[in-house]
Design a protein around this motif. Structure first.
Motif, PDB file in Angstrom:
ATOM      1  N   MET A 162       0.849  -1.185   0.000  1.00  0.00           N
ATOM      2  CA  MET A 162       0.000   0.000   0.000  1.00  0.00           C
ATOM      3  C   MET A 162       0.888   1.239   0.000  1.00  0.00           C
ATOM      4  N   SER A 163       0.543   2.212  -0.810  1.00  0.00           N
ATOM      5  CA  SER A 163       1.358   3.418  -0.933  1.00  0.00           C
ATOM      6  C   SER A 163       1.208   4.315   0.290  1.00  0.00           C
ATOM      7  N   ILE A 164       2.175   5.203   0.483  1.00  0.00           N
ATOM      8  CA  ILE A 164       2.142   6.153   1.592  1.00  0.00           C
ATOM      9  C   ILE A 164       0.901   7.040   1.488  1.00  0.00           C
ATOM     10  N   ARG A 165       0.557   7.432   0.275  1.00  0.00           N
ATOM     11  CA  ARG A 165      -0.609   8.307   0.081  1.00  0.00           C
ATOM     12  C   ARG A 165      -1.888   7.635   0.567  1.00  0.00           C
ATOM     13  N   LYS A 166      -2.036   6.353   0.253  1.00  0.00           N
ATOM     14  CA  LYS A 166      -3.241   5.630   0.687  1.00  0.00           C
ATOM     15  C   LYS A 166      -3.227   5.411   2.200  1.00  0.00           C
ATOM     16  N   TRP A 167      -2.047   5.148   2.761  1.00  0.00           N
ATOM     17  CA  TRP A 167      -1.953   4.982   4.207  1.00  0.00           C
ATOM     18  C   TRP A 167      -2.322   6.271   4.932  1.00  0.00           C
ATOM     19  N   VAL A 168      -1.810   7.409   4.434  1.00  0.00           N
ATOM     20  CA  VAL A 168      -2.142   8.711   5.036  1.00  0.00           C
ATOM     21  C   VAL A 168      -3.641   8.976   4.911  1.00  0.00           C
ATOM     22  N   SER A 169      -4.212   8.628   3.756  1.00  0.00           N
ATOM     23  CA  SER A 169      -5.652   8.802   3.556  1.00  0.00           C
ATOM     24  C   SER A 169      -6.445   7.964   4.555  1.00  0.00           C
ATOM     25  N   LEU A 170      -6.028   6.704   4.758  1.00  0.00           N
ATOM     26  CA  LEU A 170      -6.695   5.837   5.721  1.00  0.00           C
ATOM     27  C   LEU A 170      -6.571   6.403   7.128  1.00  0.00           C
ATOM     28  N   PHE A 171      -5.377   6.883   7.462  1.00  0.00           N
ATOM     29  CA  PHE A 171      -5.146   7.465   8.786  1.00  0.00           C
ATOM     30  C   PHE A 171      -6.060   8.660   9.031  1.00  0.00           C
ATOM     31  N   LEU A 172      -6.114   9.579   8.076  1.00  0.00           N
ATOM     32  CA  LEU A 172      -6.906  10.802   8.252  1.00  0.00           C
ATOM     33  C   LEU A 172      -8.406  10.510   8.287  1.00  0.00           C
ATOM     34  N   LYS A 173      -8.853   9.589   7.440  1.00  0.00           N
ATOM     35  CA  LYS A 173     -10.286   9.243   7.431  1.00  0.00           C
ATOM     36  C   LYS A 173     -10.690   8.559   8.729  1.00  0.00           C
ATOM     37  N   THR A 174      -9.817   7.674   9.228  1.00  0.00           N
ATOM     38  CA  THR A 174     -10.107   6.997  10.498  1.00  0.00           C
ATOM     39  C   THR A 174     -10.082   7.998  11.645  1.00  0.00           C
ATOM     40  N   LEU A 175      -9.153   8.948  11.590  1.00  0.00           N
ATOM     41  CA  LEU A 175      -9.066   9.990  12.613  1.00  0.00           C
ATOM     42  C   LEU A 175     -10.340  10.820  12.643  1.00  0.00           C
ATOM     43  N   LEU A 176     -10.786  11.264  11.476  1.00  0.00           N
ATOM     44  CA  LEU A 176     -12.012  12.056  11.395  1.00  0.00           C
ATOM     45  C   LEU A 176     -13.219  11.243  11.856  1.00  0.00           C
ATOM     46  N   LEU A 177     -13.275   9.974  11.440  1.00  0.00           N
ATOM     47  CA  LEU A 177     -14.370   9.097  11.853  1.00  0.00           C
ATOM     48  C   LEU A 177     -14.407   8.966  13.371  1.00  0.00           C
ATOM     49  N   GLY A 178     -13.234   8.788  13.979  1.00  0.00           N
ATOM     50  CA  GLY A 178     -13.166   8.673  15.434  1.00  0.00           C
ATOM     51  C   GLY A 178     -13.645   9.935  16.131  1.00  0.00           C
ATOM     52  N   CYS A 179     -13.251  11.098  15.608  1.00  0.00           N
ATOM     53  CA  CYS A 179     -13.686  12.380  16.188  1.00  0.00           C
ATOM     54  C   CYS A 179     -15.204  12.515  16.135  1.00  0.00           C
ATOM     55  N   VAL A 180     -15.779  12.210  14.973  1.00  0.00           N
ATOM     56  CA  VAL A 180     -17.225  12.371  14.787  1.00  0.00           C
ATOM     57  C   VAL A 180     -17.995  11.361  15.642  1.00  0.00           C
ATOM     58  N   VAL A 181     -17.579  10.099  15.599  1.00  0.00           N
ATOM     59  CA  VAL A 181     -18.273   9.065  16.386  1.00  0.00           C
ATOM     60  C   VAL A 181     -18.155   9.361  17.879  1.00  0.00           C
TER      61      VAL A 181
END
Length: 199
Positions: free
Chosen positions: A1-20
């Motif tokens: 998995m590329s760094i770009r996709k990993w960063v995207s996964l990290f940021l989306k999971t971070l935002l999801l955690g904040c909202v939930v």
């Protein structure tokens, strides 16, 4: 998995955690939040919401640390046991041990003559959710993904949840637990899709 996709996964999971975390925090603290607003503590209300929002992000980071820890552990264990079936047996054993400990240790610490039923609910609900996520993972990938997904969703989530499991149930018990469950489920079901996009 590329760094770009990993960063995207990290940021989306971070935002999801904040909202939930924020949504669950508002739900479980609704009465106290409403009481504070009625008393005119508007600034305190928004500060509390911000704190819950940040905590949701923190819990998502814990979730991501657990996820990448398990991915590493899974590869090492496959190298040691040299078989998905043998590693699967070990994982089933650890699932059972975790399930029993989840109930027994909390009941021993906080039960004091209460009914054990209340202490059964969180691990049973978590186990049912883990079964559902594992089944979805299996259907979207292959059958050998079932036990690892179940193990991650139940055992690793329980380990991540430990800081509040050592305390009597309160609002943070549910905020942290449900945020971890959602973030872990998201990562588990997102990873193979990202890997397919990379291929």
């Amino acid at each position: 998995m590329s760094i770009r996709k990993w960063v995207s996964l990290f940021l989306k999971t971070l935002l999801l955690g904040c909202v939930v975390g924020l949504v669950i925090g508002i739900i479980v603290q609704w009465h106290s939040q409403l009481h504070g607003l009625r008393d005119g503590h508007i600034s305190g209300f928004f500060i509390n919401l911000f704190v819950i929002f940040v905590l949701g992000g923190l819990f998502s980071v814990i979730s991501q640390m657990g996820f990448f820890f398990y991915l590493t552990l899974h590869r090492i264990a496959l190298g040691i046991f040299r078989s998905h079936s043998r590693w699967g047996i070990v994982q089933w054993f650890l699932i059972v041990v975790t399930f029993v400990d989840f109930i027994y240790l909390r009941y021993k610490a906080f039960g004091h003559g209460e009914s054990v039923i209340g202490y059964l609910i969180p691990p049973v609900v978590l186990f049912i959710i883990a079964l559902v996520i594992a089944e979805v993972k299996k259907r979207e990938t292959n059958k050998i993904a079932y036990i690892p997904a179940l193990f991650f969703m139940f055992v690793v989530t329980t380990l991540e949840w430990l800081p509040v499991l050592r305390q009597k149930e309160n609002s943070m018990f549910w905020v942290m637990g449900l945020t971890l469950v959602v973030c872990n489920a998201y990562q588990m079901l997102k990873l193979h899709r990202l890997l397919k996009e990379t291929q």
